[in-house]
Design an enzyme around this catalytic site. Structure first.
Site, PDB file in Angstrom:
ATOM      1  CE  LYS A   2     -16.208 -14.717  20.432  1.00  0.00           C
ATOM      2  NZ  LYS A   2     -15.565 -16.001  20.847  1.00  0.00           N
ATOM      3  N   GLY A  18       0.769  -1.074   0.071  1.00  0.00           N
ATOM      4  CA  GLY A  18       0.133  -0.083  -0.053  1.00  0.00           C
ATOM      5  C   GLY A  18       0.671   1.127   0.120  1.00  0.00           C
ATOM      6  CE1 TYR A  22      -3.275 -13.187  -1.962  1.00  0.00           C
ATOM      7  CE2 TYR A  22      -3.916 -14.380  -4.136  1.00  0.00           C
ATOM      8  CZ  TYR A  22      -3.995 -13.379  -3.306  1.00  0.00           C
ATOM      9  OH  TYR A  22      -5.070 -12.537  -3.436  1.00  0.00           O
TER      10      TYR A  22
END
Length: 397
Positions: free
Chosen positions: A170, A103, A210
């Site tokens: 959760k 990124g 991956y």
């Protein structure tokens, strides 16, 4: 190809006879405005809400009762940053978590300073405590050279990272969407690939870190759903392209365009008869948002069923760029899938989604983007098939 050596209608033909789904895809292009309006409605944009702008982006001012707090992991990446744009423009609060391995901060810098935006430098393999309503879990290198650079870290990102995000979901009772991948199908023996196909993956090959990482991430999503009642969504993403792709990610679209714009040899690994299906990033973002906010919670293919051989695609890009490049073939890469095309019947039926941006239009925008990148950066050497760390020189952080 026509007698004069150019594609009819300025694009390569699809392979074989048009299927019903491909005919529907052509018809769907006129529905772009309708689908965009639907997406805006789904993500909460109120028609009568006030509007503001930041750096040329129009932003809906939502009331507190409609504004969601949304976490996007990997939000500074190629796909993540486009998703962030859409969510911010819809008026939601967006928290981006990214470790900036692939990124780039420049992808989201236009939102820095806005009261609805927060950017956190953090690696998802470590837990994080936040209060959110939705989680889009995108964090993970997605191009083979990048995810093979540190395969153990790639596995940790898909496993430990997903466990951490599921634990967060959760705790705060948030809905979570995992961006899985068509790579869960491996080198498929079923074509096109429906969600019911279990795949054909080499569990110890160079792509396994991956492929298998995403497969176990899907397993964990449904374990948390069944055991703890977590609301989950799983998107199996097929090849995607568009502006903000990393110029050195080593993928077909970025490599071919970078090579063609510089009149360098366009390199194809293998015979070039392997097929791929390419979708424009805006279509993918539509699909993710519609899946997140719909009622369907099983794995869903998000991709464009328009299929090309890699040879056809290279010739298409060469024509669009008016390049003088030669096309050359190199040794095939290990475990490279021979066929890749999504069956999107589930997406059509369950969330009302199908791609509406044709490949030529998307490529035109992507070529314009990479032309600007080359003007700013100078020469770019595309990444080959071997494991490689992302290069910050060409459009880095």
């Amino acid at each position: 190809m026509s007698e004069h050596g150019s594609w009819e209608n300025d694009r390569p033909p699809t392979i074989g006879k048009l299927t019903g789904s491909q005919e529907e895809l052509i018809t769907a292009r006129v529905k772009l405005e309708v689908q965009n309006a639907l997406v805006n409605q789904i993500i909460g944009a109120a028609g009568d809400s006030a509007m503001s702008t930041q750096n040329g982006y129009a932003i809906t001012e939502l009331p507190d009762s409609k504004r969601l707090r949304i976490l996007v992991t990997g939000g500074a990446g190629f796909v993540g940053s486009h998703l962030v744009d859409r969510l911010m423009m819809a008026g939601h609060e967006v928290i981006v978590v990214d470790n900036f391995f692939t990124g780039r901060k420049k992808n989201v810098m236009h939102w820095v300073g806005h009261s609805n935006f927060q950017l956190i430098s953090h690696d998802v393999v470590e837990p994080i405590m936040l209060e959110v309503d939705q989680i889009y879990h995108l964090a993970c290198p997605a191009s083979p050279p990048h995810y093979q650079y540190n395969p153990i870290k790639t596995i940790k990102t898909s496993t430990m990272g997903t466990i951490n995000m599921l634990g967060l979901a959760k705790r705060v009772q948030a809905r979570i969407l995992l961006t899985s991948t068509s790579e869960v199908y491996g080198d498929p023996e079923v074509h096109p690939q429906p969600e019911s196909y279990w795949g054909n993956v080499n569990p110890i090959g160079p792509r396994a870190c991956y492929d298998e990482g995403k497969r176990v991430a899907e397993t964990m999503m449904y374990a948390y759903k069944q055991q703890d009642g977590v609301e989950v969504r799983v998107a199996r993403i097929f090849n995607t392209f568009g502006p903000r792709m990393h110029p050195n990610d080593g993928r077909v679209v970025s490599n071919f365009i970078i090579q063609a714009l510089q009149n360098k040899d366009i390199t194809i690994y293998g015979s070039g008869e392997q097929t791929r299906s390419f979708q424009y990033v805006d279509d993918l973002v539509d699909g993710l948002i519609m899946l997140m906010n719909g009622n369907y919670d099983q794995p869903t293919n998000i991709g464009n069923p328009d299929e090309y051989t890699v040879n056809e695609f290279a010739k298409f890009i060469k024509e669009l760029t008016k390049s003088e490049s030669e096309i050359m073939h190199l040794q095939a890469t290990t475990d490279d899938p021979r066929k890749r095309r999504p069956d999107i019947s589930v997406a059509r039926k369950e969330i009302g989604w199908q791609p509406v941006v044709d490949v030529k239009s998307g490529l035109t925008k992507t070529i314009e983007y990479f032309s600007k990148v080359l003007e700013e950066s100078g020469e770019i050497l595309p990444t080959g098939p071997d494991a490689a760390r992302p290069k910050p020189k060409n459009g880095g952080k």
